[in-house]
Write a protein that holds these residues in place. Sequence first.
Motif, PDB file in Angstrom:
ATOM      1  N   ARG A 191       0.830  -1.208   0.000  1.00 57.48           N
ATOM      2  CA  ARG A 191       0.000   0.000   0.000  1.00 57.48           C
ATOM      3  C   ARG A 191       0.869   1.264   0.000  1.00 57.48           C
ATOM      4  N   TYR A 192       1.994   1.205   0.704  1.00 54.50           N
ATOM      5  CA  TYR A 192       2.909   2.358   0.733  1.00 54.50           C
ATOM      6  C   TYR A 192       3.439   2.656  -0.673  1.00 54.50           C
ATOM      7  N   VAL A 193       3.874   1.627  -1.387  1.00 53.66           N
ATOM      8  CA  VAL A 193       4.408   1.836  -2.739  1.00 53.66           C
ATOM      9  C   VAL A 193       3.299   2.309  -3.673  1.00 53.66           C
ATOM     10  N   ALA A 194       2.096   1.730  -3.560  1.00 49.23           N
ATOM     11  CA  ALA A 194       0.993   2.087  -4.456  1.00 49.23           C
ATOM     12  C   ALA A 194       0.561   3.543  -4.284  1.00 49.23           C
ATOM     13  N   ILE A 195       0.606   4.072  -3.068  1.00 48.69           N
ATOM     14  CA  ILE A 195       0.106   5.425  -2.808  1.00 48.69           C
ATOM     15  C   ILE A 195       1.215   6.465  -2.872  1.00 48.69           C
ATOM     16  N   LEU A 235       3.453   0.883  10.926  1.00 52.97           N
ATOM     17  CA  LEU A 235       3.193   2.257  11.367  1.00 52.97           C
ATOM     18  C   LEU A 235       3.997   3.256  10.540  1.00 52.97           C
ATOM     19  N   ILE A 236       5.259   2.930  10.238  1.00 55.44           N
ATOM     20  CA  ILE A 236       6.083   3.820   9.404  1.00 55.44           C
ATOM     21  C   ILE A 236       5.470   3.949   8.013  1.00 55.44           C
ATOM     22  N   SER A 237       5.026   2.842   7.443  1.00 55.56           N
ATOM     23  CA  SER A 237       4.410   2.872   6.111  1.00 55.56           C
ATOM     24  C   SER A 237       3.180   3.762   6.095  1.00 55.56           C
ATOM     25  N   TYR A 238       2.342   3.632   7.120  1.00 55.03           N
ATOM     26  CA  TYR A 238       1.107   4.415   7.134  1.00 55.03           C
ATOM     27  C   TYR A 238       1.342   5.867   7.522  1.00 55.03           C
ATOM     28  N   LEU A 239       2.411   6.165   8.194  1.00 54.03           N
ATOM     29  CA  LEU A 239       2.762   7.579   8.411  1.00 54.03           C
ATOM     30  C   LEU A 239       3.124   8.241   7.084  1.00 54.03           C
ATOM     31  N   HIS A 240       3.888   7.537   6.235  1.00 51.20           N
ATOM     32  CA  HIS A 240       4.196   8.058   4.902  1.00 51.20           C
ATOM     33  C   HIS A 240       2.929   8.169   4.057  1.00 51.20           C
TER      34      HIS A 240
END
Length: 385
Positions: free
Chosen positions: A120-124, A213-218
């Motif tokens: 999800r981090y890479v996609a967004i 958590l780091i991914s969703y902060l980004h």
Amino acid sequence: MQNETSVREFILLGFSSNPALQLCLFGIFSVLYSATLMGNALVFVLICLDYRLHSPMYFFLCHLSIMDICYASNNVPHMLRNLLGQGRTISFAGCGTQIHLYLILALTECVLLAVMSYDRYVAICHPLRYVLIMNWRVCLTLAAVSWAFGFLFGTLQASLALHLPFCGPCEVDHFFCEILAVLKLACADTTANKVLIFAVCVCFLLFPLALILISYLHILATILCMRSAAGWHKTFSTCGSHLTVVGLFYGNAIFMYMGPGSGNSSGREKVLSLFYSLISPSLNPLIYSLRNKQVKEALLKLQRRKRVFHSVSFHGEKVLSLFYSLISPSLNPLIYSLRNKQVKKALLKLQRRKIIFHSVSFGIYAFTCLLSFCSFFLSSMGISH
């Protein structure tokens, strides 16, 4: 007390010995187990059939559905059997299998949820490079690594626990062979096992949760920069379902294995293990289907295919009836005459007979006409004289 060499089976105490309560729990758990199997199987089928869902996100969701089915099937059938009063015992090998599979699936899901958050981090955050970064080779590698880590550390913990000496009476205060409940029955010191469980929890719970958590902060920082309301809605719909599953899974796991007094409260362990084994797997398909537009569209598409199939089947029955009543009877003589040598010979023989018959009939007709003409001529000659 029995020594460890005589231990061949364990007794699962379950939830209650009240027959009425057992029957009620059997009905509730049977419904949840059926919902788990059907819901996760439906998600798996939808992803396989709909080409729009052939993406990394749904590839990992397929693995999550498989894990949920295995989770429930590992513990629930034996629990339902015990609730019906058909014996509370389980063999040593069966208990070891439950511990082994439970640990493998739990640790694999810890890693897989972190992998899904990275997707999800890479996609967004990097949409233009998403196809290059999350190609199918990377997806297969991440899925294989998740299963490999789960299998390796799950096998390690299960092997160390099952090699301990156990003394009777081997009554497990649980509805399945959960590792903390089984360790209470060991005759030897289990400090090393508990330290290993805590270390594995740090590696497989706290570290992946930190990455999530780091991914969703980004992701949150990227969302705040968006100006499109449609982009906001799409992002929250795809990430909200994953965040819900992450919160339910990691929250209960940390509370169960790393919380204060973990391993000392059997009632709390039963409730939390029931959540892992049955409630969470039954909720996951509902969470992903209700909060994901593409999954709902794929479900509607499958329903339309089902209606078309039934319509085609209904009209196909009419066509088949017409074929059997009219077309097939008219084709059968032609089929047999064309493909049967004896029938063709008989047909040719009949044709020759028909030619001879027509020739004789024509000869008789000509001879009759000739006689009529002669008679008329003679009669006309007599009249003239």
